[in-house]
Design an enzyme around this catalytic site. Sequence first.
Site, PDB file in Angstrom:
ATOM      1  N   GLU A 335       0.723  -1.064  -0.119  1.00  0.00           N
ATOM      2  CA  GLU A 335      -0.092   0.015  -0.204  1.00  0.00           C
ATOM      3  C   GLU A 335       0.833   1.398   0.083  1.00  0.00           C
ATOM      4  O   GLU A 335       1.643   1.477   0.970  1.00  0.00           O
ATOM      5  CB  GLU A 335      -0.668  -0.120   1.294  1.00  0.00           C
ATOM      6  CG  GLU A 335      -1.941  -1.183   1.318  1.00  0.00           C
ATOM      7  CD  GLU A 335      -2.897  -0.958   2.626  1.00  0.00           C
ATOM      8  OE1 GLU A 335      -3.801  -1.622   2.776  1.00  0.00           O
ATOM      9  OE2 GLU A 335      -2.274  -0.104   3.420  1.00  0.00           O
ATOM     10  N   CYS A 336       0.764   2.040  -0.946  1.00  0.00           N
ATOM     11  CA  CYS A 336       1.043   3.441  -1.089  1.00  0.00           C
ATOM     12  C   CYS A 336       2.621   3.324  -0.705  1.00  0.00           C
ATOM     13  O   CYS A 336       3.433   3.203  -1.745  1.00  0.00           O
ATOM     14  CB  CYS A 336       0.465   4.364   0.105  1.00  0.00           C
ATOM     15  SG  CYS A 336       0.864   6.110  -0.204  1.00  0.00           S
ATOM     16  N   GLY A 337       3.136   3.583   0.449  1.00  0.00           N
ATOM     17  CA  GLY A 337       4.716   3.525   0.775  1.00  0.00           C
ATOM     18  C   GLY A 337       5.311   2.334   0.333  1.00  0.00           C
ATOM     19  O   GLY A 337       6.616   2.019   0.231  1.00  0.00           O
ATOM     20  N   MET A 340       5.659   2.128  -3.313  1.00  0.00           N
ATOM     21  CA  MET A 340       6.764   2.993  -3.681  1.00  0.00           C
ATOM     22  C   MET A 340       8.041   2.261  -3.413  1.00  0.00           C
ATOM     23  O   MET A 340       9.046   2.241  -4.245  1.00  0.00           O
ATOM     24  CB  MET A 340       6.735   4.254  -2.886  1.00  0.00           C
ATOM     25  CG  MET A 340       5.846   5.229  -3.266  1.00  0.00           C
ATOM     26  SD  MET A 340       5.263   6.536  -2.047  1.00  0.00           S
ATOM     27  CE  MET A 340       6.853   7.535  -2.382  1.00  0.00           C
ATOM     28  N   SER A 429      -0.581  -0.821  -4.624  1.00  0.00           N
ATOM     29  CA  SER A 429      -1.669   0.330  -5.121  1.00  0.00           C
ATOM     30  C   SER A 429      -1.292   1.880  -4.055  1.00  0.00           C
ATOM     31  O   SER A 429      -0.709   1.442  -3.083  1.00  0.00           O
ATOM     32  CB  SER A 429      -3.260   0.021  -5.193  1.00  0.00           C
ATOM     33  OG  SER A 429      -3.903   1.078  -5.357  1.00  0.00           O
TER      34      SER A 429
END
Length: 452
Positions: A335-337, A340, A429
Site C-alpha cells: 500500500e502506498c509507501g 513505492m 496500489s
Amino acid sequence: MSRCPALVIAAPASGQGKTTVTAALARLHTRQGRRVRVFKCGPDFLDPHWHQLASGAPVHQLDLWMTGAADCAQRLRAAAAEADLLLIEGVMGLFDGEHSVGDLAQRFGIPVLAVVDASAMGGTLGAIVHGLRYYRAGLPWAGVLANRVAGDRHAQMLRDGLADAADWLGALPRVVGDAAGGREPGGLLPERHLGLVAAHELPDALQRLDAVADALAGTPLGRMSAADLQRWAVDFGGTPVGRATITPLLAGRTVAVAADEAFCFIYEANIDTLQQLGARVVRFSPLRDAALPACDALWLPGGYPELHADALAANTAMRDSLQAHVTAGRPVWAECGGMMALLESITLADGRRVPLWGLLPGQATMQRRLAALGPRALRMGTHELRGHTFHYSITDSPAAVCARAQRPDHAGAPDGGEAVYRHGSIHASYFHAWFASSPQATAALLGAEAGP
C-alpha cells in the site's frame, strides 16, 4: 447497559488543535487513574500514535462510510463497557464531508466539545460557537475550549463574547510549558508532509503530552471529576455483541507485516482482521532486519520510504529476501509507501534520484503538493474493500493494472481511481485498505483465492 461519559472533540476547521486537546485530555484522565478509550474519526494513521501513548489503550477508527455505522456502534459499545471515558477526535471541520463528524455525533448522541484557535480573535468566538452549536438542530453539545490564547485578559474577552456562559470550558495558552522550554501548542506535536510526526519517533513524546495535560488541568474542563463527567454520559446500548463470524480463510498461514519508521501506516484493526481470518501475524523491520521472517504472505503498509530511501536501498540482504519471496510466488500486498519501496527508484523533492528494491517496474516522484486525497473503494468480484488514498508522490509503472480503487461517488468511471498493479505475486496500489470492510477481499489479496 454500556453507558459511559463521551465527547466528540471537533473544530470549525483543520489545524485548530483537536489532536493536542484530545491527547492531553486522555493523558490527564489516565494520570488520574481513569480508563480512557480514544477513537479517531476518519482515515488517519498518525494521530492514533499520540492517543495510544496518552491513554495506554488501542485506538481505532470511526467512519460512517469507511468502517460503517454498524462497526462504529460495536466498537463504541465495547469500549463503553470497559472504560470510564470515551474521547472521539474529529477530522476537518465539524460539518465537513458527506459523512461528517457532526453526523457521527448526532447518530450516537455524543456531545461535541469544540476546539477553536482563538489566537487572532475576540468576541467573534461567540459567533463561531453559536454557529457550531445551532447550525444543525438537535446536535448534542458540551461546550468550547479556546486554544492558543494570549493570556487572562484575552481569555476573558473570549468568554464575554459567548451567548451562553455555560459553553465556556476554558482556554489553553499560546505557549505551553515553562518559560525556558515552553512551546507553541502546534510545536508540541510536530508535523511533516503527511501529518503529525508519530509519537514513537520523539524521545520526549510523553513529556510533551504531560506539559499540555498540565495546562489543561487548570481549565474548567480539566478540573472535572468523575462525577462531573456524568453530565456527558451516553447510552451505547445493551451488552456488547461479538462481530459477525469471519471465515478463517488464512488459517494456518503466516502474514509478515512491515512495521518500522518507514512503514508505520497500520490500522490496529487491520491486524485484528488478519488474526480473525486465522493468520499468524509477525512484524519485521525492512530498515534493520536482514531477512523476512518465515511467512506465506507479506503486507507492506504505507509510511515514509522517501525519508528512509538510502537506508532501504542499502539493506541489500532484505531486498534479496523479498526477491526470494516473490520468486517463490508468495503473495505481496503493498500500500502506498509499501508500493513505492518496491519500485526501481524514487526521485525526492530535492531532485535526487535514489534506487529502491526494484521488484516492481517503474519509479516514483515526490511532489510538494498533494497528488490525491479521499475515500476509495476497491471492487473484488462481489466484495468491496473500502479505504482511502492520501499521497504526495506520483508513480509511473508499466506493470499491468488489474483493478482501480475508485471514489464512492464515481464508482463507474472507467479511467478514475487509484491503479492496482499486478506483477507476478505482487498487488500494489496507493490505496490504503480498511481490512474489516471485507475480510474476504483482504484474504484474496494475501493469497487465499484469486486476486482482483
